[in-house]
Design an enzyme around this catalytic site. Structure first.
Site, PDB file in Angstrom:
ATOM      1  N   THR A  73      -3.232  -0.987  -7.611  1.00 19.54           N
ATOM      2  CA  THR A  73      -4.313   0.131  -8.095  1.00 19.54           C
ATOM      3  C   THR A  73      -4.127   1.521  -7.969  1.00 19.54           C
ATOM      4  O   THR A  73      -4.396   2.339  -8.492  1.00 19.54           O
ATOM      5  CB  THR A  73      -5.914  -0.544  -7.745  1.00 19.54           C
ATOM      6  OG1 THR A  73      -5.695  -1.933  -8.350  1.00 19.54           O
ATOM      7  CG2 THR A  73      -6.757   0.216  -8.132  1.00 19.54           C
ATOM      8  N   THR A 112      -4.137  -3.912  -2.961  1.00 18.11           N
ATOM      9  CA  THR A 112      -4.717  -4.573  -2.057  1.00 18.11           C
ATOM     10  C   THR A 112      -4.659  -5.867  -1.844  1.00 18.11           C
ATOM     11  O   THR A 112      -4.838  -6.401  -0.706  1.00 18.11           O
ATOM     12  CB  THR A 112      -6.278  -3.696  -2.207  1.00 18.11           C
ATOM     13  OG1 THR A 112      -6.602  -4.470  -3.379  1.00 18.11           O
ATOM     14  CG2 THR A 112      -6.159  -2.368  -2.238  1.00 18.11           C
ATOM     15  N   ASP A 113      -4.516  -6.745  -3.033  1.00 22.27           N
ATOM     16  CA  ASP A 113      -4.529  -7.994  -2.764  1.00 22.27           C
ATOM     17  C   ASP A 113      -3.765  -8.847  -1.675  1.00 22.27           C
ATOM     18  O   ASP A 113      -4.270  -9.667  -1.022  1.00 22.27           O
ATOM     19  CB  ASP A 113      -4.297  -8.864  -4.117  1.00 22.27           C
ATOM     20  CG  ASP A 113      -5.149  -8.481  -5.262  1.00 22.27           C
ATOM     21  OD1 ASP A 113      -6.257  -7.720  -4.714  1.00 22.27           O
ATOM     22  OD2 ASP A 113      -5.062  -8.908  -6.049  1.00 22.27           O
ATOM     23  N   LYS A 135      -8.141  -8.639   3.787  1.00 22.08           N
ATOM     24  CA  LYS A 135      -9.079  -8.175   2.663  1.00 22.08           C
ATOM     25  C   LYS A 135     -10.383  -9.115   2.438  1.00 22.08           C
ATOM     26  O   LYS A 135     -10.026 -10.234   2.298  1.00 22.08           O
ATOM     27  CB  LYS A 135      -8.351  -7.915   1.115  1.00 22.08           C
ATOM     28  CG  LYS A 135      -9.067  -7.512   0.194  1.00 22.08           C
ATOM     29  CD  LYS A 135      -8.195  -7.464  -1.252  1.00 22.08           C
ATOM     30  CE  LYS A 135      -9.250  -6.841  -2.597  1.00 22.08           C
ATOM     31  NZ  LYS A 135      -8.447  -6.672  -3.632  1.00 22.08           N
TER      32      LYS A 135
HETATM   33  N1  ASP Z   1      -4.056  -6.715  -8.015  1.00 17.85           N
HETATM   34  C1  ASP Z   1      -3.936  -5.397  -7.398  1.00 17.85           C
HETATM   35  C2  ASP Z   1      -2.924  -5.480  -6.493  1.00 17.85           C
HETATM   36  O1  ASP Z   1      -3.179  -6.111  -5.241  1.00 17.85           O
HETATM   37  C3  ASP Z   1      -5.304  -4.921  -6.771  1.00 17.85           C
HETATM   38  C4  ASP Z   1      -5.047  -3.533  -6.123  1.00 17.85           C
HETATM   39  O2  ASP Z   1      -4.231  -2.964  -6.300  1.00 17.85           O
HETATM   40  O3  ASP Z   1      -5.989  -3.212  -5.315  1.00 17.85           O
HETATM   41  O4  ASP Z   1      -1.961  -5.062  -6.928  1.00 17.85           O
END
Ligand code: ASP
Length: 405
Positions: free
Chosen positions: A78, A153-154, A230
């Site tokens: 993201t 983040t995932d 997370k």
């Molecule tokens: N689905 C995304 C990822 O982990 C969410 C994010 O970037 O926060 O790449």
């Protein structure tokens, strides 16, 4: 053609402002500043406000001799995403240079070079990507004063753990992400990136994760890469240090850094890379009723590293014991807890004692995901027998010697 432009319209007696999205129905679809889309079949166009940048210009980066040099390695997620005006979906489409041109204040902190390694959402990361990433960071650390990795983040905590185990670093390596993409008013991307830039030139010599510390734009936390998780699907302060204090707090906008817990210092360790990971390691979450045939299945497929996310202090049902005894003869089985907080202790209840007798190893206060990566690293670099000895030893801050109650 209004698509991609910011407009002001009047509909049902109210004024709306937003970016015109592609529409195949003939209705006007606006992406509002809240991030939500709204469709209008009857409306009056009041004003076309501005053209929205769908293509970000390549950053022109002029370097200053008085500033440290930092490498940004972009992997996607993201933080590297914007709305795609063709589909209206959030997609990952930015290079690291483009991120920099979005956050020009970074040029006051450090000179930045950028490298696009991947452009993927982090659910698509695989052990091979971690190895490639660790190699790139290793090369970058020979030349730069610090490295920032932009990442989804995932699964950021898996990647941060992988790099933390594979790389002995004398300099900061900072993972950073965003919960909201940079075209949303509530985006955390810019602040997280600026705080991570400050960390990347700091006095630390280890792998950190830098994300919002609260739901406001007032501070970020730096978490040890092997002690973070997370803990929320959407909040900007989703990342928490588990069984450890955060390493630092970075106030915003002052960017003052307050160190909160133990850390490797800059220059304390030599730069080394251990770039092997054993992929046949599995993390299994136990639940009441789950049979031990699952673990037998993985064993039959050649898996020799097992992390169990057990209940409470570290338990599975008694009918697993015989199977585990057999598996432990040629494999390593580490017990962690689905409680996440706290330490494994298999000496309290009978089930725990039986597990220890079967050869299961207590995973101390390791996070299950960190234990998974640690086993991949240990088996890949040292083999099963040595891994059994090393798994309970703290290597890079993944095990705290004391638990807070
Ligand atoms: N689905 C995304 C990822 O982990 C969410 C994010 O970037 O926060 O790449």
């Amino acid at each position: 053609m209004l698509t991609g432009k910011r407009v002001k319209i009047k509909a049902k007696g109210k004024i709306f402002e937003g970016i015109v999205m592609p529409s195949f129905t003939g209705n006007l679809v606006l992406k509002l500043d809240s991030g939500y889309n709204a469709g209008f079949c009857e409306y009056e166009l009041i004003e076309v406000l501005e053209e929205v940048k769908t293509q970000i210009r390549g950053a022109e980066i002029s370097k200053r001799e008085d500033l440290p040099n930092v490498k940004i390695i972009s992997t996607g997620g993201t933080i590297a995403s914007r709305v795609d005006y063709r589909t209206g979906a959030v997609t990952s489409q930015f290079t690291a240079e483009e991120i920099i041109s979005d956050v020009p204040e970074i040029a006051e902190i450090c000179n930045v070079d950028a490298e696009l390694l991947y452009n993927i959402l982090s659910e698509n990361m695989k052990p091979n990507n971690w190895i490639e990433l660790a190699r790139r960071v290793y090369e970058a650390l020979k030349k730069y004063d610090g490295v920032i990795i932009t990442h989804g983040t995932d699964t950021m905590h898996y990647s941060a753990s992988a790099v933390a185990f594979m790389l002995s670093t004398p300099k900061p390596v900072v993972f950073v992400g965003a919960q909201r993409s940079s075209d949303r008013p509530s985006s955390d991307a810019a602040m997280n990136l600026l705080c991570s830039a400050k960390l990347s030139i700091s006095d630390v010599g280890e792998v950190l994760v830098c994300m919002h510390g609260s739901t406001s734009d007032d501070f970020c936390y730096a978490h040890r890469g092997v002690k973070v998780r997370k803990m929320h699907t959407s909040r900007r302060d989703a990342f928490h240090s588990i069984n450890a204090k955060p390493v630092a707090r970075i106030d915003y906008p002052s960017l003052n850094v307050e160190w909160l817990s133990w850390r490797f210092k800059r220059g304390e360790r030599d730069l080394k890379l251990f770039d092997k990971l054993e992929e046949k390691v599995v993390l299994i979450k136990f639940f009441p009723g789950l049979g031990s045939d699952l673990i037998e299945y993985f064993h039959s497929k050649g898996y020799r590293g097992f992390v169990i996310e057990g209940t409470g202090l570290g338990h599975v049902s008694t009918d697993w014991i015989e199977t585990l005894k057999k598996i432990c003869e040629d494999s390593i089985v580490v017990m962690t807890s689905q409680c996440l907080y706290g330490r494994i202790c298999d000496r309290v209840y009978d089930t725990g004692r039986d597990l220890l007798k079967a050869g299961v190893i207590e995973g101390e206060d390791l996070l299950p995901e960190t234990a998974l990566i640690k086993l991949m690293f240990l088996i890949g670099n040292y083999g099963i027998e040595k891994a059994k000895k090393l798994v309970k030893i703290n290597l890079v801050g993944e095990i705290e010697s004391r638990s807070d109650y």
